[in-house]
Design an enzyme around this catalytic site. Structure first.
Site, PDB file in Angstrom:
ATOM      1  N   LYS A 101      -3.576  21.760  11.909  1.00  0.00           N
ATOM      2  CA  LYS A 101      -4.357  22.806  11.094  1.00  0.00           C
ATOM      3  C   LYS A 101      -3.636  22.739   9.498  1.00  0.00           C
ATOM      4  CE  LYS A 101      -5.337  27.379  10.508  1.00  0.00           C
ATOM      5  NZ  LYS A 101      -5.223  29.171  11.176  1.00  0.00           N
TER       6      LYS A 101
ATOM      7  N   ASP B 179      -0.900  32.359  14.956  1.00  0.00           N
ATOM      8  CA  ASP B 179      -0.241  31.668  13.937  1.00  0.00           C
ATOM      9  C   ASP B 179       0.995  32.125  13.501  1.00  0.00           C
ATOM     10  OD1 ASP B 179      -2.786  30.773  14.209  1.00  0.00           O
ATOM     11  OD2 ASP B 179      -2.957  30.150  12.087  1.00  0.00           O
TER      12      ASP B 179
ATOM     13  N   LYS C 214       0.596  23.432  11.787  1.00  0.00           N
ATOM     14  CA  LYS C 214      -0.010  23.842  10.604  1.00  0.00           C
ATOM     15  C   LYS C 214       0.809  23.686   9.478  1.00  0.00           C
ATOM     16  CE  LYS C 214      -2.067  28.049   9.030  1.00  0.00           C
ATOM     17  NZ  LYS C 214      -2.485  29.316   9.448  1.00  0.00           N
TER      18      LYS C 214
END
Length: 339
Positions: free
Chosen positions: A275, A176, A239
């Protein structure tokens, strides 16, 4: 809107979750197309907010169906600890919770039998990747590392790339990364694209989840354009947030991002994951997100390969709701210990 599974709702959702890993082709990215990017500039905030309001009001998920969809929420979690006081032992406890997210009495009462419901991943800082990999080895649970000078992303690019490579070397199979928000404010799309391309290369076989820090981006137009550049550069997931911004995942922001995912899919044929993270702490909110994904992108985005919750306290509330479903009573949080 009804999200009914009929009789045997719990077990059908469980079986679908356990068979979810079907190996979708990864997004290879595409050349930076400023013309395509320009076509995405028009974002109507009020229309997005009205759409979100309509989705939430139409939601009707109750009884066994609600229990089934809450189990699905568990299977879509990146169970996360990103605190300044994290330790190896805290991460081990988090991983132990990921391996056994529900108390045995709850799994027996729900009739799950030998079927395992587990989060899709655990998400930790780089120093704890090796610890997490050791604990969850062989379980099918992924290990995600937050990298690239999380949460601000302001270290030199060489430092950020080295952190990605170190996390992959320690066994992380998902990375991430966070973008420098200033590149979005300056409309420096080429620079942002090139940085993310290099991050993708540093990941190797590990999947790349690009955190936009949407609470810092000010407008839904910025969110949409940053989403598109990240996908063009090869992101496997986009995300919302680090969880450290003053405003984190919101449904209007999510809707803007999933519509960018839809546009990218129409352009390239590739499916990109999404996400939301930060502030998703209740079972009810998780159901709102599942409704959004099902209505906007369809059934494939209710699988871990294409949808994740970034969550820490969400699992506790889902456990409480499942116990209420079984017993008619709400239990105290301490009966559902985390790390």
């Amino acid at each position: 809107m009804e999200m009914n599974e009929g009789s045997g709702a719990v077990m059908r959702v469980v079986r679908a979750a356990s068979d979810a890993d079907v190996g979708l082709p990864r997004n290879p990215g595409m050349a930076l197309d400023l013309g395509f990017l320009e076509s995405m500039r028009s974002v109507n905030r009020s229309a997005l907010e009205r759409r979100v309001g309509t989705l939430i009001k139409r939601r009707s998920i109750k009884a066994d169906n609600q229990a089934a969809w809450l189990l699905r929420s568990i299977s879509l979690m990146d169970l996360t600890t990103l605190n300044s006081n994290d330790t190896d032992e805290r991460v081990r406890r988090l991983c132990a919770k990921a391996l056994n997210p529900l108390r045995r009495d709850l799994t027996e009462a729900l009739g799950l039998g030998e079927v395992l419901i587990r989060p899709a991943a655990v998400c930790v800082y780089h120093p704890f990747v090796a610890t997490a990999v050791e604990v969850v080895k062989g379980s099918g649970i992924h290990v995600a590392a937050v990298s690239t000078a999380f949460p601000h992303g302001l270290a030199p690019l060489s430092t950020r790339l080295a952190e990605i490579e170190a996390s992959v070397s320690d066994g992380a199979d998902e990375i991430d990364v966070v973008i420098p928000r200033g590149l979005v404010f300056g409309a420096k799309w080429r620079e942002l694209y090139d940085e993310i391309r290099q991050m993708r290369a540093a990941c190797g076989e590990a999947h790349l989840k690009v955190i936009l820090g949407t609470g810092d981006l000010a407008t839904l137009r910025n969110v949409t354009l940053a989403s598109m550049v990240a996908m063009m550069a090869g992101a496997d997931f986009i995300k919302t947030s680090t969880g450290k911004e003053s405003v984190n995942a919101t449904l209007p922001v999510g809707l803007a991002m999933v519509r960018a995912i839809s546009a990218y899919h129409e352009q390239t044929g590739y499916l990109i994951g999404f996400k939301p993270a930060g502030g998703i702490s209740t079972a009810k909110v998780s159901l709102d997100w599942l409704v959004l994904m099902k209505e906007e992108l369809g059934r494939p985005w209710l699988e871990p390969e294409l949808f994740r919750f970034g969550a820490s306290s969400l699992l506790t509330d889902i456990e409480r709701q499942l116990e209420h479903h079984i017993s008619g009573r709400y239990s105290a949080n301490h009966r559902h210990a985390m790390a």
